[in-house]
Design a protein around this motif. Structure first.
Motif, PDB file in Angstrom:
ATOM      1  N   PHE A   1      53.676  48.355  24.596  1.00 17.80           N
ATOM      2  CA  PHE A   1      53.741  49.564  25.423  1.00 17.80           C
ATOM      3  C   PHE A   1      55.047  49.598  26.202  1.00 17.80           C
ATOM      4  O   PHE A   1      55.695  50.644  26.315  1.00 17.80           O
ATOM      5  CB  PHE A   1      52.552  49.611  26.377  1.00 17.80           C
ATOM      6  N   LEU A   2      55.439  48.446  26.743  1.00 26.18           N
ATOM      7  CA  LEU A   2      56.690  48.355  27.500  1.00 26.18           C
ATOM      8  C   LEU A   2      57.886  48.772  26.652  1.00 26.18           C
ATOM      9  O   LEU A   2      58.737  49.545  27.100  1.00 26.18           O
ATOM     10  CB  LEU A   2      56.878  46.929  28.007  1.00 26.18           C
TER      11      LEU A   2
ATOM     12  N   ILE B   1      53.394  60.061  36.791  1.00 27.73           N
ATOM     13  CA  ILE B   1      52.349  59.099  36.430  1.00 27.73           C
ATOM     14  C   ILE B   1      51.035  59.475  37.108  1.00 27.73           C
ATOM     15  O   ILE B   1      50.976  59.611  38.335  1.00 27.73           O
ATOM     16  CB  ILE B   1      52.752  57.661  36.844  1.00 27.73           C
ATOM     17  N   ASP B   2      50.001  59.655  36.311  1.00 27.13           N
ATOM     18  CA  ASP B   2      48.656  59.870  36.846  1.00 27.13           C
ATOM     19  C   ASP B   2      47.925  58.537  36.696  1.00 27.13           C
ATOM     20  O   ASP B   2      47.353  58.239  35.646  1.00 27.13           O
ATOM     21  CB  ASP B   2      47.945  60.976  36.066  1.00 27.13           C
ATOM     22  N   LEU B   3      47.981  57.690  37.741  1.00 21.94           N
ATOM     23  CA  LEU B   3      47.477  56.326  37.653  1.00 21.94           C
ATOM     24  C   LEU B   3      45.961  56.276  37.777  1.00 21.94           C
ATOM     25  O   LEU B   3      45.378  56.793  38.729  1.00 21.94           O
ATOM     26  CB  LEU B   3      48.102  55.449  38.737  1.00 21.94           C
ATOM     27  N   ASN B   4      45.330  55.612  36.813  1.00 19.90           N
ATOM     28  CA  ASN B   4      43.894  55.374  36.830  1.00 19.90           C
ATOM     29  C   ASN B   4      43.657  53.891  37.092  1.00 19.90           C
ATOM     30  O   ASN B   4      44.099  53.043  36.310  1.00 19.90           O
ATOM     31  CB  ASN B   4      43.274  55.781  35.487  1.00 19.90           C
ATOM     32  N   ILE B   5      42.991  53.573  38.192  1.00 14.04           N
ATOM     33  CA  ILE B   5      42.737  52.177  38.563  1.00 14.04           C
ATOM     34  C   ILE B   5      41.328  51.799  38.136  1.00 14.04           C
ATOM     35  O   ILE B   5      40.348  52.388  38.585  1.00 14.04           O
ATOM     36  CB  ILE B   5      42.912  51.968  40.080  1.00 14.04           C
ATOM     37  N   GLU B   6      41.219  50.803  37.247  1.00 10.96           N
ATOM     38  CA  GLU B   6      39.939  50.366  36.714  1.00 10.96           C
ATOM     39  C   GLU B   6      39.515  49.034  37.338  1.00 10.96           C
ATOM     40  O   GLU B   6      40.340  48.144  37.539  1.00 10.96           O
ATOM     41  CB  GLU B   6      40.011  50.175  35.198  1.00 10.96           C
ATOM     42  N   THR B   7      38.223  48.896  37.620  1.00 21.15           N
ATOM     43  CA  THR B   7      37.686  47.626  38.102  1.00 21.15           C
ATOM     44  C   THR B   7      37.738  46.591  36.983  1.00 21.15           C
ATOM     45  O   THR B   7      37.485  46.909  35.817  1.00 21.15           O
ATOM     46  CB  THR B   7      36.233  47.808  38.571  1.00 21.15           C
ATOM     47  N   GLY B   8      38.056  45.343  37.332  1.00 20.13           N
ATOM     48  CA  GLY B   8      38.128  44.276  36.347  1.00 20.13           C
ATOM     49  C   GLY B   8      36.927  43.350  36.403  1.00 20.13           C
ATOM     50  O   GLY B   8      36.071  43.465  37.282  1.00 20.13           O
ATOM     51  N   LYS B   9      36.892  42.411  35.470  1.00 23.10           N
ATOM     52  CA  LYS B   9      35.804  41.430  35.397  1.00 23.10           C
ATOM     53  C   LYS B   9      36.361  40.013  35.264  1.00 23.10           C
ATOM     54  O   LYS B   9      35.788  39.168  34.604  1.00 23.10           O
ATOM     55  CB  LYS B   9      34.878  41.748  34.222  1.00 23.10           C
ATOM     56  N   GLY B  10      37.487  39.790  35.915  1.00 24.75           N
ATOM     57  CA  GLY B  10      38.123  38.472  35.866  1.00 24.75           C
ATOM     58  C   GLY B  10      39.459  38.549  35.154  1.00 24.75           C
ATOM     59  O   GLY B  10      39.691  39.405  34.302  1.00 24.75           O
ATOM     60  N   SER B  11      40.341  37.637  35.529  1.00 31.67           N
ATOM     61  CA  SER B  11      41.685  37.618  34.953  1.00 31.67           C
ATOM     62  C   SER B  11      41.662  37.472  33.435  1.00 31.67           C
ATOM     63  O   SER B  11      42.462  38.089  32.730  1.00 31.67           O
ATOM     64  CB  SER B  11      42.506  36.480  35.567  1.00 31.67           C
ATOM     65  N   ALA B  12      40.749  36.645  32.935  1.00 37.44           N
ATOM     66  CA  ALA B  12      40.697  36.409  31.485  1.00 37.44           C
ATOM     67  C   ALA B  12      40.375  37.692  30.738  1.00 37.44           C
ATOM     68  O   ALA B  12      40.992  38.010  29.713  1.00 37.44           O
ATOM     69  CB  ALA B  12      39.664  35.335  31.167  1.00 37.44           C
ATOM     70  N   ALA B  13      39.421  38.454  31.260  1.00 39.77           N
ATOM     71  CA  ALA B  13      39.030  39.712  30.610  1.00 39.77           C
ATOM     72  C   ALA B  13      40.159  40.729  30.668  1.00 39.77           C
ATOM     73  O   ALA B  13      40.430  41.443  29.694  1.00 39.77           O
ATOM     74  CB  ALA B  13      37.771  40.262  31.265  1.00 39.77           C
ATOM     75  N   THR B  14      40.843  40.802  31.818  1.00 37.83           N
ATOM     76  CA  THR B  14      41.939  41.756  31.957  1.00 37.83           C
ATOM     77  C   THR B  14      43.102  41.374  31.050  1.00 37.83           C
ATOM     78  O   THR B  14      43.713  42.238  30.406  1.00 37.83           O
ATOM     79  CB  THR B  14      42.407  41.841  33.419  1.00 37.83           C
ATOM     80  N   ALA B  15      43.422  40.079  30.980  1.00 33.69           N
ATOM     81  CA  ALA B  15      44.508  39.616  30.108  1.00 33.69           C
ATOM     82  C   ALA B  15      44.218  39.965  28.653  1.00 33.69           C
ATOM     83  O   ALA B  15      45.115  40.407  27.915  1.00 33.69           O
ATOM     84  CB  ALA B  15      44.704  38.115  30.259  1.00 33.69           C
ATOM     85  N   GLN B  16      42.992  39.784  28.250  1.00 36.43           N
ATOM     86  CA  GLN B  16      42.605  40.099  26.877  1.00 36.43           C
ATOM     87  C   GLN B  16      42.742  41.595  26.595  1.00 36.43           C
ATOM     88  O   GLN B  16      43.258  42.001  25.554  1.00 36.43           O
ATOM     89  CB  GLN B  16      41.160  39.654  26.622  1.00 36.43           C
ATOM     90  N   ARG B  17      42.296  42.405  27.563  1.00 37.38           N
ATOM     91  CA  ARG B  17      42.345  43.857  27.388  1.00 37.38           C
ATOM     92  C   ARG B  17      43.786  44.356  27.310  1.00 37.38           C
ATOM     93  O   ARG B  17      44.143  45.154  26.443  1.00 37.38           O
ATOM     94  CB  ARG B  17      41.607  44.512  28.558  1.00 37.38           C
ATOM     95  N   VAL B  18      44.629  43.899  28.241  1.00 41.70           N
ATOM     96  CA  VAL B  18      46.027  44.321  28.237  1.00 41.70           C
ATOM     97  C   VAL B  18      46.737  43.778  27.003  1.00 41.70           C
ATOM     98  O   VAL B  18      47.496  44.487  26.329  1.00 41.70           O
ATOM     99  CB  VAL B  18      46.757  43.866  29.520  1.00 41.70           C
ATOM    100  N   GLY B  19      46.480  42.524  26.693  1.00 40.88           N
ATOM    101  CA  GLY B  19      47.136  41.885  25.551  1.00 40.88           C
ATOM    102  C   GLY B  19      46.820  42.526  24.226  1.00 40.88           C
ATOM    103  O   GLY B  19      47.642  42.521  23.301  1.00 40.88           O
ATOM    104  N   ALA B  20      45.628  43.116  24.119  1.00 38.26           N
ATOM    105  CA  ALA B  20      45.217  43.778  22.882  1.00 38.26           C
ATOM    106  C   ALA B  20      45.602  45.255  22.860  1.00 38.26           C
ATOM    107  O   ALA B  20      45.374  45.948  21.864  1.00 38.26           O
ATOM    108  CB  ALA B  20      43.710  43.643  22.702  1.00 38.26           C
TER     109      ALA B  20
ATOM    110  N   GLY C   1      44.346  47.529  24.914  1.00 37.91           N
ATOM    111  CA  GLY C   1      43.233  48.374  25.350  1.00 37.91           C
ATOM    112  C   GLY C   1      43.538  49.141  26.613  1.00 37.91           C
ATOM    113  O   GLY C   1      42.970  50.199  26.864  1.00 37.91           O
ATOM    114  N   THR C   2      44.436  48.603  27.421  1.00 39.89           N
ATOM    115  CA  THR C   2      44.961  49.301  28.601  1.00 39.89           C
ATOM    116  C   THR C   2      46.395  48.812  28.782  1.00 39.89           C
ATOM    117  O   THR C   2      46.695  47.640  28.483  1.00 39.89           O
ATOM    118  CB  THR C   2      44.095  49.011  29.853  1.00 39.89           C
ATOM    119  N   PRO C   3      47.308  49.654  29.221  1.00 41.85           N
ATOM    120  CA  PRO C   3      48.708  49.226  29.274  1.00 41.85           C
ATOM    121  C   PRO C   3      49.046  48.236  30.379  1.00 41.85           C
ATOM    122  O   PRO C   3      49.924  47.394  30.207  1.00 41.85           O
ATOM    123  CB  PRO C   3      49.464  50.542  29.472  1.00 41.85           C
TER     124      PRO C   3
END
Length: 326
Positions: free
Chosen positions: A215-216, A51-70, A72-74
């Motif tokens: 993805f899972l 695994i080559d892990l890339n850690i991205e900065t977030g902009k709040g739980s709501a934004a991250t949930a939306q991104r993962v849920g769609a 856009g990121t696993p």
């Protein structure tokens, strides 16, 4: 020649797998609660598992949930009630591991403002980011505190601007995680007022690692390896934080080492509950998840109801790895 080509292709496949990119979006900017991720990455633990892990900065739980849920990121880190709300709106996500077994959320104010507790919040201004989990969960807090959800005005602030805004009195109250508590004590001393969410009877699960469910289903082996490394990293940082702090400071900018060390001491108390100490570090309790779901559903609302047992899985956690009792 055919055998040589086959061998080369196999080698290429192995090399590709060993460098497979996997992105994780944080809830906000990196702080002590993310240190284990940076530590495991610096130690090469993820890389060893392909695994080559890339850690991205977030902009709040709501934004991250939306991104993962769609998709856009696993992977991402999201406050669990916020993840529930997102799933009710169609976000395809599942929680793999809880970081904050206790709610880290709290409200801060200056006693000199005349506020003595949440009952005095009416008519005041609360400063926090628009994507902040505390703002999304405010209706639940308000109802538990005996306030109308519309009783306060929210002011948009970046996480870094909260303390300065409270000091300048441009807002009356700020929301923040308990791991940042020491910074405010140092800044405001005896004038600091504080109410954890538990003071009004709210102790919902906090930040959790979530995965896009599609993805899972397609990458169970990768997700299993990621979760195992991450759980091991958090356990290692509980035992000895200095190496984890060094990795965090090397991987993220603008942090104060003493502040992050203080934060980690608070974070350990947030990680500790009956389930994480007796079942597995990072494990969810199904009854608590259902209780959180019922609370979110009744006090805030979930657009499309779902079975809360599908919100999480403990499948990939090592039961032998547990949170320390103290």
């Amino acid at each position: 020649m055919k055998l040589l080509i086959t061998a080369l292709c196999a080698a290429f496949t192995t090399l590709s797998a060993s460098a497979a990119d996997l992105s994780l979006m944080l809830n906000w900017t990196p702080t002590a609660d993310h240190a284990p991720l940076y530590f495991a990455k610096a130690q090469g633990w993820y890389k060893k598992e392909g695994i080559d892990l890339n850690i991205e900065t977030g902009k709040g739980s709501a934004a991250t949930a939306q991104r993962v849920g769609a998709g856009g990121t696993p992977l991402g880190i999201v406050d669990l009630p916020t993840a529930m709300q997102a799933r009710g709106k169609g976000a395809d996500l599942t929680a793999l591991m809880v970081i904050y077994a206790n709610s880290p959320q709290g409200f801060y104010w200056l006693k000199s403002s005349g506020i003595t507790g949440p009952k005095d919040f009416g008519g005041r201004k609360i400063g926090n980011p628009p994507g902040d989990a505390a703002r999304l969960m405010w209706p639940a807090f308000a109802k538990k505190a005996g306030l109308e959800p519309t009783a306060v005005k929210f002011v948009n602030l970046s996480p870094q601007a909260k303390v300065a805004a409270l000091k300048a009195k441009s807002v009356d109250i700020i929301s923040d995680f308990y791991n940042e508590h020491d910074q405010k004590v140092k800044e405001f001393g005896n004038d600091l007022g504080f109410a954890p969410w538990s003071s009004v009877g709210l102790n919902v699960y906090g930040n959790s690692i979530v995965v896009n469910h599609a993805f899972l289903e397609k990458n169970k082996d990768t997700v299993a390896k990621f979760t195992a490394v991450t759980q091991r990293a958090y356990a290692a940082c509980v035992q000895a934080f200095d190496p984890c702090l060094q990795a965090l400071m090397a991987g993220a900018s603008g942090l104060n080492a003493d502040n992050q060390r203080d934060q980690w001491e608070r974070i350990k108390t947030l990680m500790r509950d009956e389930t994480t100490t007796k079942v597995a570090l990072g494990a969810f309790d199904g009854a608590r998840v259902k209780s959180d779901y019922d609370l979110v559903s009744s006090l805030i609302g979930i657009d499309k109801a779902f079975d809360p047992s599908l919100m999480f899985t403990n499948e990939f956690l090592d039961k032998k790895t547990r949170m320390t009792a103290q």
